[in-house]
Design an enzyme around this catalytic site. Structure first.
Site, PDB file in Angstrom:
ATOM      1  N   TYR A  62      56.655  66.316  67.911  1.00  0.00           N
ATOM      2  CA  TYR A  62      56.895  67.324  66.882  1.00  0.00           C
ATOM      3  C   TYR A  62      58.302  67.906  67.001  1.00  0.00           C
ATOM      4  O   TYR A  62      59.047  67.991  66.011  1.00  0.00           O
ATOM      5  CB  TYR A  62      55.853  68.434  66.986  1.00  0.00           C
ATOM      6  CG  TYR A  62      55.928  69.439  65.867  1.00  0.00           C
ATOM      7  CD1 TYR A  62      55.432  69.144  64.603  1.00  0.00           C
ATOM      8  CD2 TYR A  62      56.493  70.695  66.068  1.00  0.00           C
ATOM      9  CE1 TYR A  62      55.486  70.052  63.566  1.00  0.00           C
ATOM     10  CE2 TYR A  62      56.548  71.626  65.038  1.00  0.00           C
ATOM     11  CZ  TYR A  62      56.055  71.298  63.784  1.00  0.00           C
ATOM     12  OH  TYR A  62      56.128  72.208  62.752  1.00  0.00           O
ATOM     13  N   SER A  89      61.141  73.982  61.624  1.00  0.00           N
ATOM     14  CA  SER A  89      60.391  74.815  62.573  1.00  0.00           C
ATOM     15  C   SER A  89      61.335  75.317  63.643  1.00  0.00           C
ATOM     16  O   SER A  89      62.332  74.643  63.973  1.00  0.00           O
ATOM     17  CB  SER A  89      59.278  73.982  63.221  1.00  0.00           C
ATOM     18  OG  SER A  89      58.698  74.660  64.313  1.00  0.00           O
TER      19      SER A  89
END
Length: 254
Positions: free
Chosen positions: A176, A160
């Site tokens: 995350y 990501s």
């Protein structure tokens, strides 16, 4: 050339370009394949005639995958695999057996609730880290014998932009962000350790995609992102191993 070098609007090679007369189907493994990016990988690889193993936590509830299997008989297996659990990954590898794996797509992941410094808990952070960072390591290690049976030997990890240290300008989402940064390091380690066995390891930023995780306001359709990624995977060589690439094919900052 036996492979057409066509491109799509996103700048990636057309993933149908491999479908030429006499080309052998590849064996693809996709984790986290029951929805979003993972499901789209399965859909696009099946559409061009590849054989796919879809790894999901609960095969019985993977209705979209079973529908795809019915539409592509003999080309899809749906197997149980929780990438956050050592025993589950080992059982998945045993069920896969001695089958060669050309491409492993480590897509399975989870997010926390974008927790702030005050809200993040150690328990939640460790759970996210186990799935997002250690999960791909567990699966790659378990399937390494299968990868070495194939000639292609490509391992791709869906990371990501939020795992980029250089691109972090907003903070938050501690678990995350940290888990995806760790995944990026794991991929570089795998690239170094497996280079002499001709295994390619790359992390991709798929962009902000319209999935359950990305939300409906994301600017990029999941089909467009995965179509570009599949084209990039087709073209990967050892020269790109260890890279962090954007869905458009550009090098992404660590």
């Amino acid at each position: 050339s036996s492979v057409r070098q066509t491109t799509d609007a996103a700048g990636g090679r057309d993933p149908t370009a491999r479908m030429v007369a006499g080309s052998a189907a590849m064996n693809i493994v996709v984790t986290g394949a029951n929805r979003g990016i993972g499901l789209e990988f399965v859909r696009q690889y099946l559409a061009r005639g590849e054989r796919v193993v879809a790894a999901v936590r609960d095969p019985a509830s993977a209705e979209a995958l079973h529908a795809l299997g019915a539409a592509h008989p003999g080309h899809l297996r749906v197997l149980a695999c929780d990438v956050g659990d050592d025993a589950s990954v080992a059982a998945f590898a045993r069920e896969l057996g001695a089958e060669a794996v050309d491409v492993l797509v480590n897509n399975a992941g989870m997010r926390d609730e974008w927790a702030s410094l005050e809200a993040v808990t150690t328990e939640e952070a460790l759970r996210v880290y186990s799935v997002n960072a250690l999960g791909p390591v567990r699966v790659t290690r378990a399937l390494l014998p299968n990868l070495l049976k194939a000639g292609t030997r490509k391992v791709v990890h869906i990371s990501s932009g939020m795992g980029s240290i250089g691109d972090n300008r907003s903070g938050g989402a501690y678990a995350y962000r940290m888990s995806k940064a760790a995944l990026n390091m794991a991929s570089r380690n795998l690239a170094n350790d497996l280079r002499d066995r001709d295994v390619v390891s790359v992390v991709f930023n798929p962009g902000w995609v319209q999935t359950d995780m990305g939300g409906p306001s994301a600017p990029l359709a999941v089909g467009a992102s995965v179509r570009a990624l599949v084209g990039l995977i087709d073209g990967l060589t050892l020269a790109e191993s260890g890279s962090f690439l954007n869905w458009s094919g550009k090098v992404y900052e660590w």
